[in-house]
Design an enzyme around this catalytic site. Structure first.
Site, PDB file in Angstrom:
ATOM      1  N   GLN A 199     -43.488  75.298  95.601  1.00 11.04           N
ATOM      2  CA  GLN A 199     -42.759  76.484  95.147  1.00 11.04           C
ATOM      3  C   GLN A 199     -42.451  76.287  93.664  1.00 11.04           C
ATOM      4  OE1 GLN A 199     -38.642  76.920  96.465  1.00 11.04           O
ATOM      5  NE2 GLN A 199     -38.918  79.118  96.712  1.00 11.04           N
ATOM      6  N   HIS A 241     -36.116  70.515  94.225  1.00 12.03           N
ATOM      7  CA  HIS A 241     -35.594  70.339  95.584  1.00 12.03           C
ATOM      8  C   HIS A 241     -36.733  70.102  96.568  1.00 12.03           C
ATOM      9  CE1 HIS A 241     -36.403  74.749  95.459  1.00 12.03           C
ATOM     10  NE2 HIS A 241     -36.672  74.626  96.745  1.00 12.03           N
ATOM     11  N   GLU A 269     -40.948  83.289  91.308  1.00  8.16           N
ATOM     12  CA  GLU A 269     -41.496  82.093  91.922  1.00  8.16           C
ATOM     13  C   GLU A 269     -42.899  82.315  92.451  1.00  8.16           C
ATOM     14  OE1 GLU A 269     -38.759  82.094  95.662  1.00  8.16           O
ATOM     15  OE2 GLU A 269     -40.832  81.808  96.261  1.00  8.16           O
ATOM     16  N   HIS A 304     -41.745  73.058 101.813  1.00  8.60           N
ATOM     17  CA  HIS A 304     -42.214  73.096 100.423  1.00  8.60           C
ATOM     18  C   HIS A 304     -41.461  72.122  99.547  1.00  8.60           C
ATOM     19  CE1 HIS A 304     -38.931  76.246 100.273  1.00  8.60           C
ATOM     20  NE2 HIS A 304     -38.693  75.689  99.093  1.00  8.60           N
ATOM     21  N   GLU A 324     -33.244  71.905 101.030  1.00  4.64           N
ATOM     22  CA  GLU A 324     -33.245  73.274 101.557  1.00  4.64           C
ATOM     23  C   GLU A 324     -33.716  73.241 103.003  1.00  4.64           C
ATOM     24  OE1 GLU A 324     -35.822  75.780  99.209  1.00  4.64           O
ATOM     25  OE2 GLU A 324     -35.580  77.525 100.519  1.00  4.64           O
TER      26      GLU A 324
HETATM   27  N1  CMX Z   1     -31.105  67.976  92.462  1.00  4.67           N
HETATM   28  C1  CMX Z   1     -30.297  66.882  92.428  1.00  4.67           C
HETATM   29  N2  CMX Z   1     -29.053  66.900  91.874  1.00  4.67           N
HETATM   30  C2  CMX Z   1     -28.627  68.078  91.365  1.00  4.67           C
HETATM   31  C3  CMX Z   1     -29.414  69.246  91.394  1.00  4.67           C
HETATM   32  C4  CMX Z   1     -30.712  69.159  91.959  1.00  4.67           C
HETATM   33  N3  CMX Z   1     -31.526  70.217  91.989  1.00  4.67           N
HETATM   34  N4  CMX Z   1     -28.723  70.251  90.819  1.00  4.67           N
HETATM   35  C5  CMX Z   1     -27.552  69.724  90.443  1.00  4.67           C
HETATM   36  N5  CMX Z   1     -27.495  68.423  90.762  1.00  4.67           N
HETATM   37  C6  CMX Z   1     -26.397  67.487  90.482  1.00  4.67           C
HETATM   38  C7  CMX Z   1     -26.133  67.426  88.976  1.00  4.67           C
HETATM   39  O1  CMX Z   1     -26.963  66.478  88.352  1.00  4.67           O
HETATM   40  C8  CMX Z   1     -24.675  67.093  88.912  1.00  4.67           C
HETATM   41  O2  CMX Z   1     -24.503  65.704  89.075  1.00  4.67           O
HETATM   42  P1  CMX Z   1     -23.483  64.886  88.126  1.00  4.67           P
HETATM   43  O3  CMX Z   1     -22.132  65.480  88.411  1.00  4.67           O
HETATM   44  O4  CMX Z   1     -23.624  63.475  88.610  1.00  4.67           O
HETATM   45  O5  CMX Z   1     -23.943  65.127  86.731  1.00  4.67           O
HETATM   46  C9  CMX Z   1     -24.085  67.789  90.110  1.00  4.67           C
HETATM   47  O6  CMX Z   1     -25.184  68.006  91.044  1.00  4.67           O
HETATM   48  C10 CMX Z   1     -23.490  69.137  89.771  1.00  4.67           C
HETATM   49  O7  CMX Z   1     -24.496  69.851  89.060  1.00  4.67           O
HETATM   50  P2  CMX Z   1     -24.290  71.073  88.084  1.00  4.67           P
HETATM   51  O8  CMX Z   1     -25.375  71.013  87.067  1.00  4.67           O
HETATM   52  O9  CMX Z   1     -22.868  71.144  87.604  1.00  4.67           O
HETATM   53  O10 CMX Z   1     -24.644  72.283  89.000  1.00  4.67           O
HETATM   54  P3  CMX Z   1     -23.734  73.124  90.007  1.00  4.67           P
HETATM   55  O11 CMX Z   1     -22.727  72.257  90.695  1.00  4.67           O
HETATM   56  O12 CMX Z   1     -23.268  74.333  89.302  1.00  4.67           O
HETATM   57  O13 CMX Z   1     -24.870  73.574  91.049  1.00  4.67           O
HETATM   58  C11 CMX Z   1     -25.927  73.348  93.150  1.00  4.67           C
HETATM   59  C12 CMX Z   1     -25.537  72.630  91.848  1.00  4.67           C
HETATM   60  C13 CMX Z   1     -26.760  72.412  93.976  1.00  4.67           C
HETATM   61  C14 CMX Z   1     -24.645  73.764  93.899  1.00  4.67           C
HETATM   62  C15 CMX Z   1     -26.734  74.628  92.745  1.00  4.67           C
HETATM   63  O14 CMX Z   1     -27.896  74.215  92.046  1.00  4.67           O
HETATM   64  C16 CMX Z   1     -27.143  75.484  93.918  1.00  4.67           C
HETATM   65  O15 CMX Z   1     -26.372  76.288  94.407  1.00  4.67           O
HETATM   66  N6  CMX Z   1     -28.394  75.317  94.420  1.00  4.67           N
HETATM   67  C17 CMX Z   1     -28.887  76.092  95.551  1.00  4.67           C
HETATM   68  C18 CMX Z   1     -29.636  77.322  95.136  1.00  4.67           C
HETATM   69  C19 CMX Z   1     -30.873  77.019  94.366  1.00  4.67           C
HETATM   70  O16 CMX Z   1     -31.124  75.909  93.891  1.00  4.67           O
HETATM   71  N7  CMX Z   1     -31.734  78.079  94.213  1.00  4.67           N
HETATM   72  C20 CMX Z   1     -33.024  77.971  93.527  1.00  4.67           C
HETATM   73  C21 CMX Z   1     -34.154  77.716  94.520  1.00  4.67           C
HETATM   74  C22 CMX Z   1     -34.431  78.924  95.381  1.00  4.67           C
HETATM   75  C23 CMX Z   1     -35.405  78.660  96.516  1.00  4.67           C
HETATM   76  O17 CMX Z   1     -35.736  77.516  96.809  1.00  4.67           O
HETATM   77  O18 CMX Z   1     -35.852  79.659  97.136  1.00  4.67           O
HETATM   78 CO    CO Z   2     -37.161  76.385  97.867  1.00  7.00          CO
END
Ligand code: CMX
Ligand code: CO
Length: 146
Positions: free
Chosen positions: A60, A84, A43, A7, A135
């Site tokens: 999604q 993502h 979602e 997805h 993912e």
């Molecule tokens: N895509 C690309 N880059 C991303 C991003 C994304 N979705 N999310 C964060 N970033 C980047 C930010 O732009 C930032 O970059 P800079 O430092 O250059 O500005 C950096 O990563 C850190 O971002 P943040 O805003 O401080 O966010 P966190 O570090 O707190 O969290 C992450 C980032 C990936 C660890 C967190 O989003 C996460 O744990 N994701 C996994 C879970 C998730 O997304 N769940 C929702 C979907 C559920 C599903 O699919 O079922």
């Molecule tokens: Co997902």
């Protein structure tokens, strides 16, 4: 092995309005809605196609249910859009994640967690994936058809 795009995750402010857009504009009418408390989202999975062997792909649509959830944080910074991509595995997602971790990519969870429709999921850090939150998905044995 990664065998498909499972997805594309899209962050939105209003789940119903966004589902309605995809339904009206493209005719995607196979919609499964659920809440994932752990991920902090409500979602909708919109089924796009199926090859007949269960390996369908989905959009999604993700609306945050908590201000401190990853999608809420992302929306506040970027607005609506692609959040993502998710690759589907043909085997155990834990094995897939371990293999990728061995290549120096940060895997976010020590153990797979629950994803949409009974799947098992993990994430790769976007900073290790050229800016793409990635993912990994192992689908449930029986995915609901609708
Ligand atoms: N895509 C690309 N880059 C991303 C991003 C994304 N979705 N999310 C964060 N970033 C980047 C930010 O732009 C930032 O970059 P800079 O430092 O250059 O500005 C950096 O990563 C850190 O971002 P943040 O805003 O401080 O966010 P966190 O570090 O707190 O969290 C992450 C980032 C990936 C660890 C967190 O989003 C996460 O744990 N994701 C996994 C879970 C998730 O997304 N769940 C929702 C979907 C559920 C599903 O699919 O079922
Ligand atoms: Co997902």
């Amino acid at each position: 092995m990664l065998t498909r795009i499972d997805h594309i995750g899209i962050a939105c402010h209003d789940l119903e309005a966004t589902v309605d857009f995809y339904r009206r504009t493209y005719g995607f009418t196979d919609v499964h809605i659920e809440v994932n408390e752990e991920q902090g989202v409500r979602e909708a999975m919109l089924r796009i196609n199926s090859t007949g062997d269960g390996a369908a792909s989905y959009l999604q649509l993700l609306q945050p249910i908590r201000d401190d959830s990853p999608v809420a944080k992302w929306l506040a910074k970027n607005g609506e859009g692609v959040h993502h991509i998710a690759f589907g595995t043909d085997g155990d997602v834990a094995d897939e994640a371990a293999g990728i971790a061995g290549k120096g990519v940060r895997v976010l969870y020590e153990e797979p967690r629950r994803g949409s429709m009974g799947s098992r999921i993990n994430f790769l850090h976007p900073k290790d994936c050229h800016g793409v939150l990635t993912e990994l998905v192992q689908k449930a044995d029986e995915r609901p058809e609708g």
